[in-house]
Design a protein around this motif. Structure first.
Motif, PDB file in Angstrom:
ATOM      1  N   LEU A 139      -3.735  12.065  -3.816  1.00 38.34           N
ATOM      2  CA  LEU A 139      -4.386  12.489  -5.397  1.00 38.34           C
ATOM      3  C   LEU A 139      -5.575  11.083  -5.161  1.00 38.34           C
ATOM      4  O   LEU A 139      -3.870  10.827  -5.554  1.00 38.34           O
ATOM      5  CB  LEU A 139      -4.725  13.711  -6.143  1.00 38.34           C
ATOM      6  N   ILE A 140      -6.489  11.034  -4.995  1.00 39.25           N
ATOM      7  CA  ILE A 140      -7.034   9.686  -5.806  1.00 39.25           C
ATOM      8  C   ILE A 140      -8.104   9.385  -6.395  1.00 39.25           C
ATOM      9  O   ILE A 140      -9.209  10.252  -5.891  1.00 39.25           O
ATOM     10  CB  ILE A 140      -6.543   8.475  -4.286  1.00 39.25           C
TER      11      ILE A 140
ATOM     12  N   ASP B 191     -12.380  16.998  -1.600  1.00 39.19           N
ATOM     13  CA  ASP B 191     -12.178  16.949  -2.891  1.00 39.19           C
ATOM     14  C   ASP B 191     -11.420  17.940  -3.282  1.00 39.19           C
ATOM     15  O   ASP B 191     -11.902  19.091  -3.486  1.00 39.19           O
ATOM     16  CB  ASP B 191     -13.998  16.758  -3.716  1.00 39.19           C
ATOM     17  N   VAL B 192     -10.980  17.754  -4.833  1.00 39.09           N
ATOM     18  CA  VAL B 192      -9.899  19.247  -5.692  1.00 39.09           C
ATOM     19  C   VAL B 192      -9.891  18.436  -6.635  1.00 39.09           C
ATOM     20  O   VAL B 192     -10.656  17.067  -7.474  1.00 39.09           O
ATOM     21  CB  VAL B 192      -8.527  19.234  -5.114  1.00 39.09           C
TER      22      VAL B 192
ATOM     23  N   ALA C 296     -10.509  14.777  -7.683  1.00 37.32           N
ATOM     24  CA  ALA C 296      -9.633  13.447  -7.268  1.00 37.32           C
ATOM     25  C   ALA C 296     -10.224  13.810  -5.389  1.00 37.32           C
ATOM     26  O   ALA C 296     -10.534  15.073  -5.191  1.00 37.32           O
ATOM     27  CB  ALA C 296      -8.526  14.198  -7.021  1.00 37.32           C
ATOM     28  N   ARG C 297     -10.453  13.049  -5.016  1.00 37.84           N
ATOM     29  CA  ARG C 297      -9.851  13.167  -2.888  1.00 37.84           C
ATOM     30  C   ARG C 297      -8.724  12.990  -2.960  1.00 37.84           C
ATOM     31  O   ARG C 297      -7.832  12.385  -3.236  1.00 37.84           O
ATOM     32  CB  ARG C 297     -10.643  11.646  -3.018  1.00 37.84           C
ATOM     33  N   MET C 298      -9.185  13.908  -1.925  1.00 37.30           N
ATOM     34  CA  MET C 298      -6.962  14.990  -1.505  1.00 37.30           C
ATOM     35  C   MET C 298      -7.342  13.997   0.207  1.00 37.30           C
ATOM     36  O   MET C 298      -8.410  14.194   0.685  1.00 37.30           O
ATOM     37  CB  MET C 298      -6.917  15.892  -1.653  1.00 37.30           C
TER      38      MET C 298
ATOM     39  N   ASN D 129      -5.753   4.062 -15.605  1.00 37.90           N
ATOM     40  CA  ASN D 129      -7.332   3.912 -15.292  1.00 37.90           C
ATOM     41  C   ASN D 129      -7.111   4.271 -14.137  1.00 37.90           C
ATOM     42  O   ASN D 129      -7.678   5.333 -13.710  1.00 37.90           O
ATOM     43  CB  ASN D 129      -8.248   3.060 -15.573  1.00 37.90           C
ATOM     44  N   GLY D 130      -6.167   4.307 -12.944  1.00 41.65           N
ATOM     45  CA  GLY D 130      -6.406   4.196 -11.555  1.00 41.65           C
ATOM     46  C   GLY D 130      -6.284   6.361 -11.218  1.00 41.65           C
ATOM     47  O   GLY D 130      -6.103   5.828  -9.788  1.00 41.65           O
TER      48      GLY D 130
END
Length: 168
Positions: A129-130, A151-152, A159-161, A33-34
């Protein structure tokens, strides 16, 4: 692809022999999930995921390594450089089996992967990417020197870049 060593880990190319450990790691919902990539919900999905990283190495010449504990020889996870089609730059990523969480292995491997990107791949910028809410990975990104960029959209998810420029 080069095999690397850190203080506590061996970073070696992923192989088909890693499948059982890889599938066990990816079948853990907290692990899967991460990840910014699509969820792995079956052994078949785990096989395709492993094959994707091995295939990436064949196409690009680099990919995630298998992380192996030096002291025990146990599979700890995967980490390394990454730039599949549609990815917003040269990336570095990490994924650890849950029993390996909290030992600093993700940071140790990510630092080695980041250095590899700058030193061997001659990257000017490296990103990660997180997914929102994955604070463990945000902490790893920040420990290796990444900062939030924007964010992308990637694979239908926001995802947060995070990233950084080549050190001068």
């Amino acid at each position: 692809m080069t095999t690397l060593e850190t203080e506590r880990l061996i970073l070696r190319p992923l192989t088909g022999d890693d499948f059982e450990d890889y599938a066990a790691m990816m079948s853990d919902p907290e692990v899967a999930n991460g990840l910014a990539e699509p969820s792995v919900t079956s052994r078949e999905d785990a096989w395709r995921s492993l094959a994707k990283f091995i295939g990436h190495r064949e196409i690009r010449g680099f990919s995630h390594w298998a992380l192996v504990e030096k002291d025990t020889g146990r599979f700890a996870g995967r980490a390394g450089p990454w730039q599949p089609y549609g990815f917003p730059g040269l990336g570095v990523g990490w994924c650890l089996a849950r029993p390996m969480w909290g030992k600093g292995y993700a940071t140790e491997a990510a630092r080695a992967a980041l250095a590899y990107c700058f030193d061997e791949l001659d990257a000017e910028e490296v990103v990660s990417l997180i997914l929102p809410g994955n604070e463990r990975s945000v902490s790893v990104a920040e420990r290796i020197g990444h900062r939030y960029l924007r964010d992308v959209e990637y694979l239908g998810r926001t995802a947060r870049m995070y990233g950084q420029q080549r050190p001068r």
